[in-house]
Design an enzyme around this catalytic site. Structure first.
Site, short mmCIF file in Angstrom:
data_model
loop_
_atom_site.label_atom_id
_atom_site.label_comp_id
_atom_site.label_asym_id
_atom_site.label_seq_id
_atom_site.Cartn_x
_atom_site.Cartn_y
_atom_site.Cartn_z
N TYR A 57 -46.14 -23.68 -12.21
CA TYR A 57 -46.60 -23.55 -13.60
C TYR A 57 -47.07 -22.12 -13.83
O TYR A 57 -48.19 -21.75 -13.53
CB TYR A 57 -47.73 -24.54 -13.90
CG TYR A 57 -47.38 -25.99 -13.65
CD1 TYR A 57 -46.07 -26.43 -13.63
CD2 TYR A 57 -48.39 -26.93 -13.42
CE1 TYR A 57 -45.75 -27.77 -13.39
CE2 TYR A 57 -48.08 -28.27 -13.20
CZ TYR A 57 -46.77 -28.67 -13.18
OH TYR A 57 -46.48 -29.99 -12.95
N PHE A 211 -43.87 -37.57 -28.18
CA PHE A 211 -43.09 -38.49 -29.01
C PHE A 211 -43.92 -39.71 -29.41
O PHE A 211 -43.87 -40.16 -30.56
CB PHE A 211 -41.83 -38.95 -28.27
CG PHE A 211 -40.73 -37.95 -28.29
CD1 PHE A 211 -39.87 -37.87 -29.38
CD2 PHE A 211 -40.53 -37.07 -27.23
CE1 PHE A 211 -38.84 -36.94 -29.42
CE2 PHE A 211 -39.51 -36.14 -27.25
CZ PHE A 211 -38.66 -36.07 -28.34
N LEU A 212 -44.68 -40.27 -28.48
CA LEU A 212 -45.40 -41.50 -28.76
C LEU A 212 -46.68 -41.28 -29.58
O LEU A 212 -47.34 -42.24 -29.97
CB LEU A 212 -45.72 -42.24 -27.46
CG LEU A 212 -44.49 -42.73 -26.69
CD1 LEU A 212 -44.90 -43.39 -25.38
CD2 LEU A 212 -43.68 -43.71 -27.52
#
Length: 220
Positions: A57, A211-212
């Site tokens: 990361y 998305f949710l």
């Protein structure tokens, strides 16, 4: 905050963990350092104890950020990081995987410095390296555990056969894989194996990467 033990390992963590990746990469511009540190420390104040990062990361930047943010609370938190990609010391990467024992040892030594700590609580193999037998990888982590540099061994996105082979060399504390309402595959492929062997499950992207929650819609 409720707590849970990952499998039969004895490693106790908060039921809700904090994945720090998005502060440095993958989801738009990086969060300003001071703001990111405040955010991580706010999670500590709310009794979150499991914090997840990785050398990939950034690369490296996220580990440095997490190390700085958690330094005052080191004995109150569980830090998880990952190895497994082919990343040079200068941060350049060729897109490949590398879980050779020598590479793992170098990654861990560098991660300890970036994280400002003397041990990694949970060390994951980020992705399975098809060119290195998992037994060799697990053996390298076992040596690091015996040396006191690592406390627990984890796998990410590994299949049932790989989990069994690794677990036979060094007990696996946790498997981290994507799992959400619209990605249920782990229920069929690995969860029965985890239950049988006493291995914990740590889902990433449980809200579907936005998305949710409605963050991403037809107009995005």
């Amino acid at each position: 905050m409720k707590k849970r033990v990952l499998g039969k390992s004895g490693l106790e963590v908060s039921a809700l963990g904090y994945g720090a990746m998005g502060l440095s990469t993958a989801y738009g511009a990086a969060t300003p350092n001071a703001q990111a540190i405040r955010l991580i420390r706010a999670a500590v104040e709310r009794r979150v104890t499991l914090f997840d990062t990785a050398e990939a990361y950034g690369p490296f930047k996220n580990e440095e950020l997490v190390g700085e943010a958690l330094a005052p609370f080191r004995d109150r938190v569980v830090i998880a990081t990952k190895f497994g990609f082919s990343i040079k010391p200068d941060g350049t990467r060729d897109g490949g995987l590398d879980s050779r024992p020598d590479h793992i040892r170098g990654v861990v030594d560098a991660a300890l410095k970036r994280l400002r700590t003397d041990r990694i609580d949970l060390l994951y193999q980020h992705r399975v390296d098809p060119n290195t037998p998992i037994e060799e990888t697990a053996g390298a982590v076992k040596d690091l555990i015996q040396a006191g540099k690592v406390k627990h061994f984890g796998l990410s996105e590994a299949g049932a056969k790989t989990i069994r082979r690794a677990h036979a060399v060094q007990p696996v504390t946790a498997l981290q894989s994507e799992y959400s309402l619209f990605w249920r595959e782990p229920e069929q492929s690995v969860m029965p194996t985890l239950e049988e062997l006493g291995i914990g499950f740590v889902p990433f992207s449980p809200l579907g990467k936005g998305f949710l929650t409605g963050k991403i819609d037809a107009s995005t």
